[in-house]
Design a protein around this motif. Structure first.
Motif, mmCIF file in Angstrom:
data_model
loop_
_atom_site.group_PDB
_atom_site.id
_atom_site.type_symbol
_atom_site.label_atom_id
_atom_site.label_comp_id
_atom_site.label_asym_id
_atom_site.label_seq_id
_atom_site.Cartn_x
_atom_site.Cartn_y
_atom_site.Cartn_z
ATOM 1 N N UNK A 495 0.820 -1.224 0.000
ATOM 2 C CA UNK A 495 0.000 0.000 0.000
ATOM 3 C C UNK A 495 0.845 1.262 0.000
ATOM 4 N N UNK A 496 0.300 2.291 -0.590
ATOM 5 C CA UNK A 496 0.967 3.597 -0.618
ATOM 6 C C UNK A 496 1.086 4.152 0.796
ATOM 7 N N UNK A 497 2.252 4.691 1.120
ATOM 8 C CA UNK A 497 2.492 5.251 2.444
ATOM 9 C C UNK A 497 2.934 6.702 2.331
ATOM 10 N N UNK A 498 2.464 7.499 3.258
ATOM 11 C CA UNK A 498 2.825 8.926 3.256
ATOM 12 C C UNK A 498 4.269 9.114 3.682
ATOM 13 N N UNK A 499 4.740 8.282 4.593
ATOM 14 C CA UNK A 499 6.084 8.434 5.128
ATOM 15 C C UNK A 499 6.074 9.279 6.389
ATOM 16 N N UNK A 513 -4.663 16.650 1.670
ATOM 17 C CA UNK A 513 -5.788 15.772 1.990
ATOM 18 C C UNK A 513 -5.892 14.604 1.017
ATOM 19 N N UNK A 514 -5.558 14.876 -0.249
ATOM 20 C CA UNK A 514 -5.647 13.796 -1.231
ATOM 21 C C UNK A 514 -4.646 12.691 -0.918
ATOM 22 N N UNK A 515 -3.434 13.052 -0.446
ATOM 23 C CA UNK A 515 -2.445 12.040 -0.084
ATOM 24 C C UNK A 515 -2.903 11.234 1.124
ATOM 25 N N UNK A 516 -3.491 11.910 2.108
ATOM 26 C CA UNK A 516 -3.994 11.194 3.283
ATOM 27 C C UNK A 516 -5.117 10.228 2.889
ATOM 28 N N UNK A 517 -6.015 10.702 2.019
ATOM 29 C CA UNK A 517 -7.105 9.843 1.563
ATOM 30 C C UNK A 517 -6.565 8.660 0.777
ATOM 31 N N UNK A 518 -5.586 8.910 -0.072
ATOM 32 C CA UNK A 518 -5.005 7.835 -0.871
ATOM 33 C C UNK A 518 -4.345 6.791 0.028
ATOM 34 N N UNK A 519 -3.658 7.237 1.079
ATOM 35 C CA UNK A 519 -2.991 6.302 1.993
ATOM 36 C C UNK A 519 -4.012 5.445 2.736
ATOM 37 N N UNK A 520 -5.122 6.065 3.168
ATOM 38 C CA UNK A 520 -6.154 5.297 3.880
ATOM 39 C C UNK A 520 -6.784 4.254 2.958
#
Length: 551
Positions: A495-499, A513-520
């Motif tokens: 899965x994609x991780x923000x780091x 917000x889009x990165x946080x949503x994508x990670x979830x």
């Protein structure tokens, strides 16, 4: 001038060139201007994989061709006019009744035109099968992930064909102007009137005045026989071109990679099988048209605006749109002298949105996954539990609304309360897809665990063996290398991780917000709870050496 030189074994003067035949000269002429020979060499030997699930796409294509053939025949006799005439045909119960010319010509096709009733019923059954096959075909593509790059555009073509097929079916069964089709048009007119502000204007424009007007059949006719089929034919051709260009997906197996296709050549093997399958589909539809009556307009009677037939039902593919309106509470808002019928407008809006959900999914998954590679190996549905669960949840919504669309028939045939059915559908609309998702998700994980166990320990044989120290075990049979490859060839993306939210200098990183949503979403779709780790070669070898757990 091209030609052949024939020589004999004995010495002698050179033989005269043999003149090519007329067919060969025509072929040479066409090839010199169109390049047909080079195109045929490159495409006619195209390899197509073989799997039983691929036949649904072929059923779509053949049903569409049959629709065009039978529809062309019917246009020769149908008159799209709402002008009133007195029926004086062979069907005695209708004699002396005022009917529209459209209805009269439909009855004449069924009663007087040689083969007319058979062609009418083949046409109608082909439409029903066409939409059903498209839905099943798209579900096959969805569950196997065959919509991934580079096939996103082809997915949109298929989705558009499904939507247009539903609309074409609606316009088609509205043409005979019988009681059933008239009730359906009245239903559609009510939905149009619910559109805020412009609904009334749209209705007057479409019907040429107050319902039913005198123009609706004449306006639906060119849309049904020309506009929509023309668009669909173009989409079908584009769809097939992209299938040839991108090559067909195939399931994992020995020798199958992302860069090759294992199967049979298009010519002569695949084209021969496809030709036989076309006639098989045509034969089945002909049998259905011959023995199973559908839409007997002479028994239903002509449409009258002051009557509504009991148990009126649209074709199955519009049942879920009708179900939305039937079970929706009769909410309305009155403000500034205008009435907003939410009880009709909300379902009318939800109908395309529910269809749109499957149309945009490939792009959502691609964004969440962040995978830009091309994929030509199809997934097994169990190896994508979240995607499979979402697909089954969508089908659950579809099934529940189909029950709502026929709530009166369910009530009369099974002696149930129509209010109880309505409340079941209202609650089921929200509850059933959630239950369907979690049950499907758990089943997929269970199947993944079974595959992992089968890879590591082999297939159960049912033979029980007692060890020297008294323990009883079941003897397992080792899988072949081909079976091991099939069960372990799938990828398990991370899965994609923000780091880290803070960099090495202690400065907070800005995360949108889009990165946080994508990670979830990525954790939900590809995290530890969404997939069972597949067996690794190290684990397999350890079991074979007796170092790990065994059976």
């Amino acid at each position: 001038m091209s030609g052949r030189i024939e020589r004999t074994g004995a010495p002698g003067p050179p033989a005269r060139p043999v003149e090519p035949g007329r067919g060969e000269r025509v072929a040479d002429w066409a090839d010199g201007r169109l390049g047909i020979n080079a195109l045929a060499k490159s495409q006619m030997r195209k390899i197509f994989p073989d799997h039983w699930s691929f036949m649904f796409g072929e059923i779509c294509l053949y049903s569409f061709l049959i629709l065009i053939l039978t529809g062309t025949y019917l246009t020769l006799f149908f008159e799209p006019s709402m002008a009133e005439v007195t029926y004086d045909g062979p069907y005695v119960p209708l004699k002396g009744l005022l009917v529209s010319r459209a209805y009269e010509s439909t009855v004449d096709i069924s009663m007087e035109v040689r083969g007319g009733l058979l062609i009418r019923q083949i046409h109608h059954w082909a439409a029903v099968v066409f939409v059903a096959a498209m839905l099943v075909h798209m579900m096959r593509v969805f569950f196997t992930g065959a919509f991934r790059k580079p096939r996103e555009i082809n997915w949109l073509f298929g989705w558009t064909l499904l939507f247009l097929g539903i609309i074409t079916g609606l316009t088609g069964y509205s043409l005979p102007d019988d009681m059933l089709s008239g009730t359906g048009i009245r239903f559609a007119q009510g939905a149009i009137l619910s559109v805020p502000v412009i609904g009334t204007y749209l209705s007057f424009f479409l019907f040429g005045g107050e319902f039913p007007g005198n123009d609706i059949i004449a306006r639906l006719y060119p849309i049904h026989i020309l506009l929509l089929p023309g668009i669909m034919l173009g989409l079908v051709v584009a769809h097939l071109i992209l299938v040839f260009y991108h090559k067909h997906t195939q399931f994992a197996g020995p020798g199958r990679t992302e860069k090759n296709v294992v199967g049979a050549p298009f010519l002569p093997i695949y084209i021969a099988k496809a030709g036989g399958f076309f006639f098989l589909v045509f034969g089945v539809l002909a049998i259905m048209g011959a023995v199973a009556s559908i839409n007997p307009v002479w028994a239903i009677g002509p449409y009258r605006p002051d009557l509504v037939s009991t148990g009126a039902q649209p074709d199955w593919y519009l049942g879920f749109s009708e179900g939305l309106i039937r079970v929706m509470p009769s909410w309305e808002i009155n403000a500034w002298g205008h009435t907003l019928e939410l009880g009709v407008f909300i379902p009318f809006t939800l109908f395309p949105l529910i269809l749109l959900a499957i149309g945009v999914y490939p792009f959502i998954e691609s964004w969440v996954k962040g995978d830009k590679r091309e994929h030509h190996i199809a997934d097994r549905p169990r190896n994508a539990p979240v995607r499979t669960g979402l697909g089954v949840a969508w089908l659950g919504v579809f099934a529940v609304l189909m029950v709502g669309g026929g709530n009166d028939l369910w009530a009369t045939h099974f002696h149930l309360s129509i209010n109880a059915i309505t409340w079941f559908v209202r609650i089921g609309f929200f509850v059933v897809p959630v239950i369907a998702f979690f049950v499907t998700h758990r089943i997929c994980l269970g199947l993944q665990r079974r595959d992992r166990d089968k890879v590591l320990h082999g297939r159960e044989t049912g033979t029980i063996k007692r060890l020297p120290h008294g323990e009883y075990i079941e003897v397992h049979e080792a899988l072949s290398q081909a079976e091991l490859y099939t069960l372990t060839a799938h990828e398990q993306p991370r899965p994609y991780e923000i780091g880290p939210l803070v960099d090495a200098n202690g400065v907070a990183r800005k995360v949108g917000r889009s990165d946080r949503l994508r990670a979830r979403l990525a954790r939900a779709m590809y995290g530890p709870k969404a997939q069972v780790p597949k067996a690794t070669p190290e684990e397999y070898l350890a079991i074979q050496r007796g170092e790990g757990e065994h059976h």
